[in-house]
Design a protein around this motif. Structure first.
Motif, mmCIF file in Angstrom:
data_model
loop_
_atom_site.group_PDB
_atom_site.id
_atom_site.type_symbol
_atom_site.label_atom_id
_atom_site.label_comp_id
_atom_site.label_asym_id
_atom_site.label_seq_id
_atom_site.Cartn_x
_atom_site.Cartn_y
_atom_site.Cartn_z
ATOM 1 N N MET A 109 0.159 6.270 7.869
ATOM 2 C CA MET A 109 -0.508 7.165 7.103
ATOM 3 C C MET A 109 -0.884 6.776 5.885
ATOM 4 O O MET A 109 -1.912 8.199 5.199
ATOM 5 N N PHE A 110 -0.453 6.288 5.329
ATOM 6 C CA PHE A 110 -0.746 5.456 3.946
ATOM 7 C C PHE A 110 -1.772 5.233 3.862
ATOM 8 O O PHE A 110 -2.959 4.138 2.924
ATOM 9 N N ASP B 156 7.387 6.721 -2.110
ATOM 10 C CA ASP B 156 6.054 7.666 -1.244
ATOM 11 C C ASP B 156 7.428 7.580 -0.122
ATOM 12 O O ASP B 156 7.396 8.369 1.407
ATOM 13 N N GLY C 229 0.672 -1.450 -0.100
ATOM 14 C CA GLY C 229 -0.028 -0.408 0.357
ATOM 15 C C GLY C 229 0.947 1.059 -0.184
ATOM 16 O O GLY C 229 0.728 2.332 -0.365
ATOM 17 N N ARG D 83 5.492 4.759 10.438
ATOM 18 C CA ARG D 83 4.261 5.619 10.243
ATOM 19 C C ARG D 83 3.926 5.818 8.830
ATOM 20 O O ARG D 83 2.562 6.734 9.474
ATOM 21 N N VAL E 198 8.418 10.265 2.447
ATOM 22 C CA VAL E 198 8.451 10.227 4.431
ATOM 23 C C VAL E 198 9.880 10.369 4.948
ATOM 24 O O VAL E 198 10.242 11.273 6.197
#
Lengths: 151, 424
Positions: free
Chosen positions: B418-419, B360, B355, B414, B364
């Motif tokens: 978040m996603f 990404d 996911g 984390r 992050v």
């Protein structure tokens, strides 16, 4: 530069649940876009009726930014004329690259992409689908144009 | 669950290696990124330079720079002595038989291209074979594809298994009567797999096959002895072993290099030139056309001196402990899959998280001050094999700490939440 400016709720939502994702029957153009350095790859399916984008879908894989941008784009251009869609491309491109660009209300949800320009390495993720679209709309024969690359 | 509760229990450092003293030698490790202490976990792409290397480069530029092998003036003699001194250091460090076997290149990539064009191209005939493995870096694939296209030879690829290991019997089965060159990585840059190069080199030699080892990912993590390995060629880059970019080494067995024509023509690689005939310089200068990367070589020599001055066995043991710790703290993260689970690994862990695209993750983690590599790692066939477009890769050097790896795990958890990842 805040992470939340990049990954806004709209972006995260469209990444998790991309809209207009999948094959499109009766497509008049299927254009591939790729970002060879990071491996992002998408195919944009367009059904163009007269001068209007009657339907649009996309497939492929990429990061949250490229997936959300493509999803938002399909929502924004469906039903628009070629000229309208290209005009929108111009405004989104400015939003992604021009520090002076201010998102106006007419951009709607696309304004969520404005945080991307603070992350220069990610601009091409957001612009991949838009360059693919512009190439398709500007081509006299979109069914035969070669793949689009952001490199 | 909050981040503190997520933080894995940190074991006492099981190695006596003094990592904090070593960190003091690397100025960049003191900097902060986005308000956090830098956790530099991208050493597989390029490592950081210690003060000794920075100062050697600075001293060269301030006091000794001139062209090499040309002038009779003082600076030229000093620059030549420093450049050739670096060659002597590389010779000893690799345990090469002679300094004539050490060719300076721009890096591993140029070294492989040199062998493909100068050794392989004149020898390959249509139907001959070049054997590589499925886990090679593009730099050990494309030069061979090019020479195969030029000669009509065939590129043969030995398979890997689901762990990312190369079965030596599988490779040996592909060493046929037409195999002329066998080229493989010492350590995979995408997966961290340590290949059984000792056995593979011996098998190739028994069959009269020339061998090239891509050592780019091995030299930072192990002592390399080219005579013990018995390979014909060994290639590596300076910038992955604490030296500057733009300098690398091709080790070549002297009897092989002697039989190879020059690869590039120009100054320094000649003895005499007339319009009718040119005679070539001796080894290794025959392969070093043009003014070389003198300052890069000086930096590489300083990096080798630095490695000789520290507890290198302790450093390697510390790296092995870091890798084990990384596997231990990453494995419990829901949805995280380690790509490459070879029984012998060195220096890095590649992974994907359900996911969350690797890019990404990279963005992050950078906001938390953690530098990792994301992408296909110039090893697209490896990505295809594991059915992923890209991975995230944390790669270690002996200056990394257990705490940095714990920070990686907390930040990954984390990011996953978040996603919208479930569980946890």
């Amino acid at each position: 530069m805040e992470l939340k400016d990049l990954y806004r709720d709209v972006i995260l939502d469209h990444n998790r649940t991309p809209r207009n994702f999948g094959p499109l029957e009766g497509a008049s153009a299927n254009v591939e876009g790729s970002n060879p350095l990071c491996g992002d790859r998408l195919t944009l399916h367009l059904r163009i009726a007269g001068d209007r984008i009657a339907d649009v879908k996309f497939e492929g894989h990429g990061c949250a930014i490229s997936t959300a941008s493509a999803s938002l784009m399909t929502e924004a251009i469906k039903g628009r004329t070629r000229a309208e869609a290209l005009e929108l491309f111009g405004r989104v491109h400015a939003l992604l690259t021009d520090d002076a660009a201010v998102p106006d209300e007419s951009l709607g949800k696309l304004a969520a992409l404005s945080g991307v320009r603070e992350f220069p390495a990610r601009v091409k993720c957001a612009s991949l689908c838009w360059h693919t679209l512009a190439t398709a709309l500007r081509s006299p024969a979109p069914e035969s144009i070669p793949a689009v690359s952001t490199e | 669950m909050n981040d503190a509760a997520r933080a894995p229990a940190r074991p006492a450092d099981p190695t006596p290696f003094d990592v904090h003293a070593i960190r003091g030698e690397f100025p960049v490790l003191a900097r902060r990124v986005h308000g956090h202490p830098l956790a530099y976990l991208d050493n597989g792409a390029s490592s950081q330079a210690p003060r000794a290397v920075i100062e050697a480069v600075d001293d060269y530029a301030r006091s000794h720079h001139a062209n090499v092998h040309r002038g009779v003036h003082t600076l030229s003699e000093e620059a030549t002595a420093l450049y050739e001194g670096a060659r002597d250091r590389v010779t000893r460090w690799l345990n090469a038989a002679s300094r004539t076997e050490i060719v300076f290149t721009r890096g591993t990539t140029e070294a492989v291209n040199l062998v493909a064009q100068s050794y392989a191209r004149p020898r390959l005939r249509a139907g001959d074979e070049v054997l590589i493995t499925h886990l090679e870096h593009h730099a050990n694939i494309v030069p061979w594809q090019i020479v195969c296209e030029q000669t009509g030879a065939k590129l043969v690829v030995a398979p890997i298994d689901a762990r990312g290991e190369v079965d030596p019997e599988g490779v040996e089965a592909l060493m046929g009567p037409r195999t002329r060159v066998f080229a493989c990585a010492h350590v995979s840059n995408a997966l961290g797999t340590v290949l059984p190069v000792e056995r593979l080199i011996a098998s190739a030699r028994e069959r009269g096959i020339a061998t090239l080892i891509d050592g780019a990912q091995a030299v930072p993590h192990s002592r390399v002895d080219v005579r013990a390995l018995g390979c014909d060629f060994y290639a590596f880059s300076g910038h992955k072993m604490f030296a500057p970019t733009g300098i690398g080494v091709l080790y070549g067995r002297e009897s092989m290099l002697e039989r190879m024509p020059p690869w590039q023509g120009g100054g320094d690689m000649i003895l005499t030139v007339s319009f009718e005939r040119t005679t070539y310089n001796a080894l290794p200068y025959k392969f070093e056309a043009g003014t070389p990367n003198i300052v890069g070589a000086v930096g590489l020599g300083a990096a080798i001196d630095f490695l000789g001055s520290i507890d290198l066995d302790g450093a390697h043991a510390h790296e092995a402990a870091l890798l084990e710790h990384a596997h231990a703290v990453l494995a419990p993260i829901p949805g995280l899959r380690v790509i490459g689970t070879a029984r012998r690994k060195a220096g890095l862990v590649s992974f994907v998280v359900d996911g969350v695209h690797p890019h990404d993750l990279g963005t992050v983690l950078d906001q938390d001050g953690i530098a990792i590599r994301t992408g296909h790692h110039c090893a697209m066939p490896v990505m295809d094999f594991f059915g992923v477009p890209a991975t995230a890769r944390a790669s270690f050097a002996f200056y990394n700490t257990f705490e940095e790896i714990d920070r990686l795990a907390v930040s990954l958890e984390r990011t996953r939440r978040m996603f919208g990842g479930d569980g946890g």
